[in-house]
Scaffold this active site. Structure first.
Site, PDB file in Angstrom:
ATOM      1  N   ASP A  53       2.412   5.578  -6.641  1.00  0.00           N
ATOM      2  CA  ASP A  53       3.664   5.473  -5.896  1.00  0.00           C
ATOM      3  C   ASP A  53       4.906   5.372  -6.779  1.00  0.00           C
ATOM      4  O   ASP A  53       6.026   5.566  -6.304  1.00  0.00           O
ATOM      5  CB  ASP A  53       3.598   4.264  -4.949  1.00  0.00           C
ATOM      6  CG  ASP A  53       2.494   4.430  -3.920  1.00  0.00           C
ATOM      7  OD1 ASP A  53       2.430   5.514  -3.313  1.00  0.00           O
ATOM      8  OD2 ASP A  53       1.684   3.498  -3.747  1.00  0.00           O
ATOM      9  N   HIS A  59      -2.515  -2.611  -9.454  1.00  0.00           N
ATOM     10  CA  HIS A  59      -3.513  -2.040  -8.547  1.00  0.00           C
ATOM     11  C   HIS A  59      -4.664  -3.031  -8.380  1.00  0.00           C
ATOM     12  O   HIS A  59      -4.989  -3.774  -9.311  1.00  0.00           O
ATOM     13  CB  HIS A  59      -4.055  -0.703  -9.074  1.00  0.00           C
ATOM     14  CG  HIS A  59      -4.672   0.126  -7.993  1.00  0.00           C
ATOM     15  ND1 HIS A  59      -5.993   0.015  -7.649  1.00  0.00           N
ATOM     16  CD2 HIS A  59      -4.131   1.058  -7.162  1.00  0.00           C
ATOM     17  CE1 HIS A  59      -6.239   0.854  -6.651  1.00  0.00           C
ATOM     18  NE2 HIS A  59      -5.132   1.496  -6.333  1.00  0.00           N
ATOM     19  N   ARG A  84     -19.332  -5.356  10.843  1.00  0.00           N
ATOM     20  CA  ARG A  84     -19.202  -6.722  11.366  1.00  0.00           C
ATOM     21  C   ARG A  84     -19.590  -7.739  10.296  1.00  0.00           C
ATOM     22  O   ARG A  84     -20.691  -8.302  10.326  1.00  0.00           O
ATOM     23  CB  ARG A  84     -20.105  -6.844  12.620  1.00  0.00           C
ATOM     24  CG  ARG A  84     -20.076  -8.170  13.406  1.00  0.00           C
ATOM     25  CD  ARG A  84     -18.740  -8.815  13.447  1.00  0.00           C
ATOM     26  NE  ARG A  84     -18.680  -9.931  14.382  1.00  0.00           N
ATOM     27  CZ  ARG A  84     -18.442 -11.194  13.995  1.00  0.00           C
ATOM     28  NH1 ARG A  84     -18.289 -11.499  12.714  1.00  0.00           N
ATOM     29  NH2 ARG A  84     -18.345 -12.142  14.910  1.00  0.00           N
ATOM     30  N   ARG A 136      -3.749  11.501   3.222  1.00  0.00           N
ATOM     31  CA  ARG A 136      -4.829  10.528   3.360  1.00  0.00           C
ATOM     32  C   ARG A 136      -5.736  10.854   4.559  1.00  0.00           C
ATOM     33  O   ARG A 136      -6.915  10.510   4.582  1.00  0.00           O
ATOM     34  CB  ARG A 136      -4.223   9.110   3.466  1.00  0.00           C
ATOM     35  CG  ARG A 136      -5.195   7.940   3.531  1.00  0.00           C
ATOM     36  CD  ARG A 136      -6.268   7.952   2.460  1.00  0.00           C
ATOM     37  NE  ARG A 136      -5.819   7.973   1.086  1.00  0.00           N
ATOM     38  CZ  ARG A 136      -5.603   6.920   0.308  1.00  0.00           C
ATOM     39  NH1 ARG A 136      -5.808   5.730   0.786  1.00  0.00           N
ATOM     40  NH2 ARG A 136      -5.227   7.068  -0.955  1.00  0.00           N
ATOM     41  N   HIS A 186       0.862  -1.195   0.000  1.00  0.00           N
ATOM     42  CA  HIS A 186       0.000   0.000   0.000  1.00  0.00           C
ATOM     43  C   HIS A 186       0.899   1.247   0.000  1.00  0.00           C
ATOM     44  O   HIS A 186       1.746   1.397  -0.878  1.00  0.00           O
ATOM     45  CB  HIS A 186      -0.931  -0.107   1.221  1.00  0.00           C
ATOM     46  CG  HIS A 186      -2.071   0.870   1.253  1.00  0.00           C
ATOM     47  ND1 HIS A 186      -2.508   1.567   0.152  1.00  0.00           N
ATOM     48  CD2 HIS A 186      -2.875   1.289   2.291  1.00  0.00           C
ATOM     49  CE1 HIS A 186      -3.527   2.356   0.496  1.00  0.00           C
ATOM     50  NE2 HIS A 186      -3.760   2.207   1.785  1.00  0.00           N
TER      51      HIS A 186
HETATM   52  N1  HAX Z   1       4.813  -6.880  -9.640  1.00  0.00           N
HETATM   53  C1  HAX Z   1       4.819  -8.233  -9.643  1.00  0.00           C
HETATM   54  N2  HAX Z   1       3.714  -8.979  -9.483  1.00  0.00           N
HETATM   55  C2  HAX Z   1       2.555  -8.329  -9.369  1.00  0.00           C
HETATM   56  C3  HAX Z   1       2.465  -6.924  -9.402  1.00  0.00           C
HETATM   57  C4  HAX Z   1       3.664  -6.190  -9.529  1.00  0.00           C
HETATM   58  N3  HAX Z   1       3.688  -4.872  -9.522  1.00  0.00           N
HETATM   59  N4  HAX Z   1       1.162  -6.583  -9.249  1.00  0.00           N
HETATM   60  C5  HAX Z   1       0.463  -7.716  -9.125  1.00  0.00           C
HETATM   61  N5  HAX Z   1       1.317  -8.777  -9.183  1.00  0.00           N
HETATM   62  C6  HAX Z   1       0.998 -10.179  -8.996  1.00  0.00           C
HETATM   63  C7  HAX Z   1       0.409 -10.369  -7.598  1.00  0.00           C
HETATM   64  O1  HAX Z   1       1.432 -10.428  -6.610  1.00  0.00           O
HETATM   65  C8  HAX Z   1      -0.359 -11.650  -7.772  1.00  0.00           C
HETATM   66  O2  HAX Z   1       0.569 -12.697  -7.733  1.00  0.00           O
HETATM   67  P1  HAX Z   1       0.174 -14.151  -7.092  1.00  0.00           P
HETATM   68  O3  HAX Z   1      -0.903 -14.669  -7.995  1.00  0.00           O
HETATM   69  O4  HAX Z   1       1.457 -14.896  -7.140  1.00  0.00           O
HETATM   70  O5  HAX Z   1      -0.326 -13.872  -5.712  1.00  0.00           O
HETATM   71  C9  HAX Z   1      -0.887 -11.516  -9.182  1.00  0.00           C
HETATM   72  O6  HAX Z   1      -0.041 -10.576  -9.862  1.00  0.00           O
HETATM   73  C10 HAX Z   1      -2.316 -11.032  -9.264  1.00  0.00           C
HETATM   74  O7  HAX Z   1      -2.422  -9.835  -8.529  1.00  0.00           O
HETATM   75  P2  HAX Z   1      -3.505  -8.720  -8.919  1.00  0.00           P
HETATM   76  O8  HAX Z   1      -4.849  -9.312  -8.758  1.00  0.00           O
HETATM   77  O9  HAX Z   1      -3.160  -8.095 -10.212  1.00  0.00           O
HETATM   78  O10 HAX Z   1      -3.221  -7.589  -7.838  1.00  0.00           O
HETATM   79  P3  HAX Z   1      -3.749  -7.510  -6.333  1.00  0.00           P
HETATM   80  O11 HAX Z   1      -5.075  -6.855  -6.350  1.00  0.00           O
HETATM   81  O12 HAX Z   1      -3.653  -8.821  -5.643  1.00  0.00           O
HETATM   82  O13 HAX Z   1      -2.671  -6.565  -5.667  1.00  0.00           O
HETATM   83  C11 HAX Z   1      -1.214  -4.713  -5.541  1.00  0.00           C
HETATM   84  C12 HAX Z   1      -2.591  -5.205  -5.952  1.00  0.00           C
HETATM   85  C13 HAX Z   1      -1.186  -3.196  -5.622  1.00  0.00           C
HETATM   86  C14 HAX Z   1      -0.972  -5.122  -4.086  1.00  0.00           C
HETATM   87  C15 HAX Z   1      -0.160  -5.342  -6.482  1.00  0.00           C
HETATM   88  O14 HAX Z   1      -0.371  -4.877  -7.801  1.00  0.00           O
HETATM   89  C16 HAX Z   1       1.260  -5.026  -6.052  1.00  0.00           C
HETATM   90  O15 HAX Z   1       1.797  -5.745  -5.216  1.00  0.00           O
HETATM   91  N6  HAX Z   1       1.910  -3.949  -6.613  1.00  0.00           N
HETATM   92  C17 HAX Z   1       3.220  -3.552  -6.192  1.00  0.00           C
HETATM   93  C18 HAX Z   1       3.149  -2.770  -4.874  1.00  0.00           C
HETATM   94  C19 HAX Z   1       2.507  -1.414  -5.071  1.00  0.00           C
HETATM   95  O16 HAX Z   1       2.857  -0.665  -5.963  1.00  0.00           O
HETATM   96  N7  HAX Z   1       1.562  -1.067  -4.172  1.00  0.00           N
HETATM   97  C20 HAX Z   1       0.869   0.242  -4.200  1.00  0.00           C
HETATM   98  C21 HAX Z   1      -0.506   0.173  -4.844  1.00  0.00           C
HETATM   99  C22 HAX Z   1      -1.218   1.499  -4.852  1.00  0.00           C
HETATM  100  C23 HAX Z   1      -1.521   1.910  -3.463  1.00  0.00           C
HETATM  101  O17 HAX Z   1      -2.279   1.320  -2.728  1.00  0.00           O
HETATM  102  N8  HAX Z   1      -0.863   2.916  -3.028  1.00  0.00           N
HETATM  103  O18 HAX Z   1      -0.918   3.252  -1.734  1.00  0.00           O
END
Ligand code: HAX
Length: 437
Positions: A374, A319, A420, A400, A272
């Site tokens: 980010d 995302h 809940r 935020r 996040h």
């Molecule tokens: N790099 C590598 N793998 C990634 C990825 C990335 N940037 N984004 C998603 N994936 C992977 C996930 O880890 C997941 O892998 P598994 O199946 O092995 O668990 C797969 O792709 C499917 O994920 P998704 O459904 O596309 O994404 P989620 O909704 O689960 O997660 C996240 C969303 C933001 C947590 C994810 O894209 C991520 O980890 N990004 C990198 C961290 C990041 O930039 N976070 C900030 C997000 C914006 C925010 O909240 N800011 O505050």
């Protein structure tokens, strides 16, 4: 009563019957089905929260009170000579749904200046932390230490009518929002060798962004950079970890100090808000290897693949809701192209902007291969001298808090109850889908 509070009350009175009618006449209507994948997968996409402060469309990005970000930046009043609007104006918009006039913003600023002073013990709490503590834990603790200041808590103990919950929550929120930048700047100065002192100098003639830049000891245009940063990070509807945590904690009628401290703790995770720090840390690893040379696209591609192949995520990309480039990224990218096109770190980010999405598509896991807020925000801070990237999520938290607190005030006004949801066991889920009898 200030004009903002009066307007807010008017809006609350007009809104209350809408919620009553929905519940009374349509309370049993089904609007959602829930799949096994959603139950196991972090409740993605389940429509189970309500907010009118902002809405996130997967393809368009965030709207604050119906306004896109470019509209927000264009319509809100700005300080004389500034390119970015007053943060106080954004807060007014989030609370009331209306674009304030210059005069209305001035009144909010006047009201806020009087609320900025931190109690002495908050400085002591911050000072008690060792200098190698993460700034997010200091921020969270400093905010929570102020719980004793809560008017809501005091009035609740004395017996308060439910209909008045919003009023005390509004007063608490105005107090905390005004103090957030002061706490942030004090932590920055303490940790990174600035001029932290208990009576930290502030400039009461300056607005939220201007006074923050002043306390940080940064020259113009850092005031505008701060305004842009806080506005961009203010809200992202209610299901993200920080907003949801704030809402959840406050739903038990914990006061906003507990709720804000909790939302900060959620924001501190690398998936996040901490991702902005992670992006900079990740780029610095490569930068150290490269020396003064900006890497070629091929070197950068290898770096990205190495990150993925070692089981890590590429920070700043992907995302849970968005399915296109985050408009918060886009606005900062345009800012960089205009103001710091030659910045070395921006060149890194610019290459990543082009090469990461096709790589994530080729890997085939991430549902959204595009950059999020980010991936870009740290570079702007770095360029203007805030190079201590551990601090970036504190900036995110200050922004935020505007959205989270606006939501909590409205939650209280509309009488939204204790949150809940129901949990089930794996056995039960297996029975429901017919794996087990
Ligand atoms: N790099 C590598 N793998 C990634 C990825 C990335 N940037 N984004 C998603 N994936 C992977 C996930 O880890 C997941 O892998 P598994 O199946 O092995 O668990 C797969 O792709 C499917 O994920 P998704 O459904 O596309 O994404 P989620 O909704 O689960 O997660 C996240 C969303 C933001 C947590 C994810 O894209 C991520 O980890 N990004 C990198 C961290 C990041 O930039 N976070 C900030 C997000 C914006 C925010 O909240 N800011 O505050």
């Amino acid at each position: 009563m200030t004009a903002l509070k009066e307007k807010l009350y008017e809006k609350i009175e007009a809104h209350r019957p809408r919620v009553k009618k929905l519940l009374k006449e349509h309370g049993e209507k089904v609007i959602n089905e829930v799949t096994v994948q959603q139950v196991i997968g972090g409740m993605r996409g389940i429509k189970s929260l309500i907010t009118d402060i902002s809405y996130l469309d997967p393809y368009e990005g965030i709207r604050y009170r119906g306004f896109t970000l470019p509209e927000v930046f264009e319509k809100l009043p700005k300080p004389v000579g500034a390119k970015m609007p007053y943060v106080e104006g954004l807060f007014y918009l989030l609370l009331t749904g209306e674009i304030p006039t210059e005069e209305e913003v001035s009144e909010v600023i006047y009201d806020s200046v009087n609320r900025r002073q931190l109690p002495k013990y908050v400085y002591d709490v911050i000072d008690a932390f060792p200098n190698n503590s993460h700034p997010m834990v200091i921020l969270s603790s400093a905010v929570m230490s102020m719980q004793r200041e809560s008017l809501f808590n005091l009035k609740y103990q004395r017996g308060m009518d439910k209909m008045d919950y919003w009023d005390a929550t509004y007063e608490d929120s105005m107090n905390l929002v005004a103090k957030m930048p002061v706490i942030g700047a004090y932590i920055y100065n303490k940790l990174y060798g600035g001029s932290a002192s208990c009576d930290m100098y502030q400039d009461p003639t300056l607005d939220f962004g201007g006074n923050f830049a002043y306390m940080m000891g940064k020259d113009k245009p850092y005031d505008d950079v701060s305004r842009m940063y806080f506005i961009l990070h203010a809200d992202h509807e209610s299901g993200n970890v920080s907003a949801h945590t704030g809402h959840l904690i406050a739903s038990s009628l914990s006061d906003i100090y507990y709720a804000t401290s909790g939302m900060i703790n959620g924001l501190a995770g690398p998936l996040h808000g901490l991702a902005n720090q992670e992006v900079l840390r990740w780029i610095q690893d490569l930068r150290i290897k490269m020396g003064d040379k900006v890497p070629s696209k091929d070197v950068m591609k290898k770096f990205v693949w190495d990150t993925l192949n070692s089981g890590q995520v590429v920070p700043g990309f992907g995302h849970a809701v968005l399915r296109k480039t985050d408009p918060r990224y886009q606005i900062q990218r345009e800012f960089c192209l205009e103001n710091l096109p030659k910045d070395e770190l921006f060149k890194y980010v610019d290459i990543l902007y082009n090469i990461v999405p096709p790589i994530l598509q080729e890997q085939g896991k991430a549902k959204n291969p595009w950059p999020n807020v980010d991936a870009q925000s740290g570079v702007v801070q770095w360029h203007y001298g805030v190079t201590q990237y551990d601090f970036y999520t504190v900036l995110f938290s200050i922004g935020r808090s505007l959205g989270v607190l606006s939501n909590i005030i409205w939650d209280r006004a509309l009488g939204y109850p204790l949150e809940r949801p129901k949990s089930i066991t794996t056995d039960m889920l297996e029975q429901m889908v017919g794996i087990k009898k």
